[in-house]
Design a protein around this motif. Structure first.
Motif, PDB file in Angstrom:
ATOM      1  N   THR A 348       0.947  -0.903  -0.074  1.00  0.00           N
ATOM      2  CA  THR A 348      -0.321   0.131  -0.281  1.00  0.00           C
ATOM      3  C   THR A 348       0.363   1.365  -0.068  1.00  0.00           C
ATOM      4  OG1 THR A 348      -0.199   0.171   2.570  1.00  0.00           O
ATOM      5  CG2 THR A 348      -1.713  -0.857   1.656  1.00  0.00           C
ATOM      6  N   THR A 351       0.114   6.852  -4.775  1.00  0.00           N
ATOM      7  CA  THR A 351       1.331   6.773  -6.003  1.00  0.00           C
ATOM      8  C   THR A 351       2.425   8.046  -5.501  1.00  0.00           C
ATOM      9  OG1 THR A 351      -1.381   7.535  -7.496  1.00  0.00           O
ATOM     10  CG2 THR A 351       0.991   7.919  -9.097  1.00  0.00           C
ATOM     11  N   LYS A 355       5.614   1.724  -5.031  1.00  0.00           N
ATOM     12  CA  LYS A 355       4.970  -0.053  -4.699  1.00  0.00           C
ATOM     13  C   LYS A 355       4.912  -0.630  -5.490  1.00  0.00           C
ATOM     14  CE  LYS A 355       0.906   1.559  -4.396  1.00  0.00           C
ATOM     15  NZ  LYS A 355       0.821   2.688  -5.291  1.00  0.00           N
ATOM     16  N   THR A 356       5.506  -0.079  -7.012  1.00  0.00           N
ATOM     17  CA  THR A 356       5.140  -1.630  -8.374  1.00  0.00           C
ATOM     18  C   THR A 356       6.715  -2.124  -8.670  1.00  0.00           C
ATOM     19  OG1 THR A 356       3.902   0.067  -9.700  1.00  0.00           O
ATOM     20  CG2 THR A 356       5.148  -1.822 -11.253  1.00  0.00           C
ATOM     21  N   GLU A 377      -1.496  -6.517 -15.018  1.00  0.00           N
ATOM     22  CA  GLU A 377      -1.226  -5.310 -14.967  1.00  0.00           C
ATOM     23  C   GLU A 377      -1.466  -4.099 -15.843  1.00  0.00           C
ATOM     24  OE1 GLU A 377       3.346  -5.028 -14.629  1.00  0.00           O
ATOM     25  OE2 GLU A 377       3.567  -7.286 -15.195  1.00  0.00           O
ATOM     26  N   GLU A 419      -3.360  -3.747  -8.715  1.00  0.00           N
ATOM     27  CA  GLU A 419      -4.194  -2.767  -7.883  1.00  0.00           C
ATOM     28  C   GLU A 419      -5.848  -3.221  -8.150  1.00  0.00           C
ATOM     29  OE1 GLU A 419      -5.971   1.356  -7.600  1.00  0.00           O
ATOM     30  OE2 GLU A 419      -4.403   0.839  -9.407  1.00  0.00           O
ATOM     31  N   ARG A 421      -9.262  -2.694  -7.145  1.00  0.00           N
ATOM     32  CA  ARG A 421     -10.530  -1.292  -7.576  1.00  0.00           C
ATOM     33  C   ARG A 421     -11.751  -1.382  -7.341  1.00  0.00           C
ATOM     34  NH1 ARG A 421      -8.154   0.193 -13.503  1.00  0.00           N
ATOM     35  NH2 ARG A 421      -5.469   0.857 -13.032  1.00  0.00           N
ATOM     36  N   THR A 442      -2.169  -4.602  -4.631  1.00  0.00           N
ATOM     37  CA  THR A 442      -1.617  -3.421  -4.472  1.00  0.00           C
ATOM     38  C   THR A 442      -2.725  -2.700  -4.001  1.00  0.00           C
ATOM     39  OG1 THR A 442      -1.886  -1.633  -6.149  1.00  0.00           O
ATOM     40  CG2 THR A 442       0.567  -2.656  -6.024  1.00  0.00           C
ATOM     41  N   LEU A 443      -2.848  -1.694  -3.136  1.00  0.00           N
ATOM     42  CA  LEU A 443      -4.233  -1.267  -2.810  1.00  0.00           C
ATOM     43  C   LEU A 443      -4.083   0.428  -2.546  1.00  0.00           C
ATOM     44  CD1 LEU A 443      -7.324  -1.566  -1.963  1.00  0.00           C
ATOM     45  CD2 LEU A 443      -5.939  -2.427  -0.152  1.00  0.00           C
ATOM     46  N   HIS A 444      -4.839   1.879  -2.721  1.00  0.00           N
ATOM     47  CA  HIS A 444      -4.529   2.967  -2.155  1.00  0.00           C
ATOM     48  C   HIS A 444      -5.143   2.900  -0.627  1.00  0.00           C
ATOM     49  CE1 HIS A 444      -2.636   4.500  -5.374  1.00  0.00           C
ATOM     50  NE2 HIS A 444      -3.419   3.631  -6.323  1.00  0.00           N
TER      51      HIS A 444
END
Length: 612
Positions: A348, A351, A355-356, A377, A419, A421, A442-444
């Protein structure tokens, strides 16, 4: 000869008066520059005496005078910036950063390249007080006369710049008139034709191709992650994002914008006739022996289309987990979880937090001939050998959810989801993690403790989160002190107070900071390191999740295994991997501990980098 004979020379009689004001100014400068440097604290009187002796000996050996400022830089006694500031004080002239100065290319090329480089002079263009000229040595009468002769202008508005700045800008100016381009574009697709759009022949005859090649090559060499080409009312501004911070590079003529934009569209396979809608494309370039993938994005704006180039690192540039900046205990936790046959690992952060890159580093750890690894991706940023990578495309209906359904029928061992979403993707990832697959996604969220509650808020049942989730890693990227100019330096009292520290807390720390030099463009920073916050799903955390715990309660349940991003930033600053001011800028205060009552066992104090 007496040992102090040279010191007497420093206090020699006044030179014979002359009527030439430029010569008189040079005579005054030669007496004053060293004194100004002493006043600035750059060197002391004894160092100045020794440098004057060296200058005198060099002049006797070479038969020509070496400028004191250049001598000090060559011997490592002073930096170019320090000498330039001293020159500015001595001559009462401004010192400028040429990356922020607009350059008129036609005016700059009035002075022959070899002469401009030899004299250290760059003609910037017309100014309010005459022709604006950047000079390394404004007392060089010959240089100023040559500028007047070739430009036809008698009135000069002289500013001071460092030799490195002048050399770099002269290289950019003259690269536009060369026969070859520094950056070679390997993937150029034909664009739609339009009567008003420049043709390929017209582009080749214009300086646009060479300008694009020059600034893209500069960006690759500078380690930039993004290049911004921004049309402004006064010109075409080129900026780089280096180490997460925007940096002005140059200001080109406004008239170059249409051709530059068309060139960038052609090399990335975009429609040069479409100027009203955003577009996205890709290209591949070579700079020297390096090949770089580029993502190109256009955006219509008031003064024309803005273009942003994202420079993607090559697959061989992916570092292992050990090179990311994880603390030893954090590395052990992440490595152990990656060895598990199933479960969900979440990365997490906002931007641009890396993370990537962390995902790719984790993939390199699990890459094994005995494992089938598939990624989803959007977009595929770098191609890794030995795995199957799938490009998400919402316009064709290839969403994360649809792609994940298909991937689960491909007998995968490890699945990477770029991600999470929506609810559908989250549910599929959970089910995959519960049915014998290791899932990385991944998570925001702002921190690790927010990730489980975010999944619950999306509609995932708490028992599914508790059963599937194994580890949450939150991260930030902090700038590192420039290795060329870093030195021991205590943070200010204001920074310490903002961090809740005192000088006593730094007793075992090694704080450093960069002074600013040519290598780091005066910023004091070069390169970045990661700082990480881990939430390991232990039995205590699992029970808290099943009970619907809040973020504060999850942190309390994690106990010793949890350390906040602020703690990690302070530990990195104490070790000299970043600065305390950067730790303050890049991490936020721990909302779950600072000023918020929490239960749970006491944890080691990582603020000063040592256990309490």
């Amino acid at each position: 000869m007496p040992a102090d004979a040279h010191k007497v020379n420093r206090r020699r009689p006044e030179p014979v008066p002359t009527r030439d004001p430029a010569v008189r100014k040079e005579q005054v400068l030669r007496r004053r520059l060293g004194d100004v440097l002493v006043d600035h604290g750059v060197l002391d009187a004894s160092q100045l005496d020794r440098m004057l002796i060296v200058q005198s000996d060099d002049r006797a050996a070479r038969g020509s005078r070496v400028r004191l400022g250049q001598l000090l830089v060559d011997r490592g006694v002073a930096t170019e910036d320090e000498v330039a500031r001293a020159l500015g004080d001595a001559l009462e002239l401004p010192v400028v950063d040429l990356s922020t100065e607009p350059v008129d290319l036609d005016e700059a090329r009035r002075l022959p390249q070899s002469l401009a480089e030899r004299l250290g002079v760059l003609v910037l263009g017309p100014g309010p007080r005459g022709l604006r000229v950047a000079a390394v040595d404004p007392t060089n009468v010959v240089a100023m006369d040559d500028v007047r002769l070739h430009s036809g202008q008698r009135q000069l508005d002289v500013v001071i710049a460092t030799p490195s700045d002048v050399r770099a800008q002269l290289e950019r100016v003259w690269s536009l008139s060369g026969e070859t381009t520094e950056a070679t574009f390997l993937t150029e697709e034909p664009a739609a034709e339009d009567d008003e759009a420049p043709t390929d022949a017209e582009l080749d005859q214009s300086p646009a191709v060479r300008l694009v090649g020059a600034f893209v090559a500069d960006a690759v060499r500078a380690g930039a992650s993004d290049v911004h080409v921004e049309p402004q009312a006064e010109g075409l501004r080129i900026r780089f994002r280096v180490d997460g911070v925007m940096r002005d590079v140059m200001m080109a003529a406004r008239s170059l914008h249409p051709s530059v934009t068309s060139r960038l569209k052609i090399m990335s396979g975009l429609d040069i006739a479409e100027r009203r809608l955003p577009q996205d494309g890709r290209a591949r370039i070579t700079v020297g022996d390096r090949t770089v993938d580029v993502r190109v994005s256009t955006l219509p704006a008031v003064h024309g289309e803005k273009v942003v180039l994202r420079l993607l690192p090559a697959a061989e540039a992916v570092t292992g987990l050990s090179g990311l900046g994880l603390e030893p205990d954090q590395f052990a936790v992440v490595h152990e979880v990656l060895e598990r046959p199933q479960g969900l690992i979440l990365i997490t952060g906002p931007t641009g937090s890396g993370k990537t890159n962390t995902l790719y580093s984790a993939m390199s750890e699990v890459l094994d001939p005995e494992r089938n690894v598939i990624t989803l991706e959007d977009p595929v940023e770098m191609q890794l050998p030995g795995i199957t990578q799938v490009q998400i495309n919402d316009r064709t209906g290839m969403t994360f959810a649809r792609g994940l359904r298909a991937v689960l029928r491909q007998d995968p061992d490890v699945v990477l989801v770029g991600e999470i979403r929506d609810l559908e993707t989250a549910e599929l990832a959970m089910r995959a993690a519960l049915t014998g697959h290791l899932v990385l996604a991944t998570l925001h969220t702002n921190d690790a403790a927010s990730a489980p509650t975010r999944l619950v808020d999306m509609g995932i049942a708490p028992y599914l989160v508790a059963s599937a989730l194994e580890l949450v890693v939150a991260q930030r990227l902090l700038r590192q002190p420039c290795p060329s100019c870093s030195e021991s330096q205590l943070p200010t009292e204001e920074i310490l107070a903002s961090l809740g520290l005192t000088l006593t807390d730094l007793s075992h720390a090694k704080p450093v900071a960069g002074r600013g030099c040519v290598a780091c463009a005066g910023s004091g920073y070069r390169g970045r390191t990661g700082v990480f916050e881990l939430l390991l799903v232990t039995p205590n955390v699992r029970r808290a999740l099943l009970a619907g715990a809040s973020e504060e309660q999850l942190v309390a349940a994690a106990g010793d295994t949890y350390a906040s991003l602020r703690d990690a930033g302070l530990a990195a600053a104490a070790a000299g991997r970043t600065t305390y001011s950067e730790a303050l800028r890049g991490t936020r205060a721990d909302a779950y501990r600072d000023g918020a009552p929490t239960a749970g066992p006491e944890r080691p104090d990582r603020r000063s980098g040592v256990a309490s």
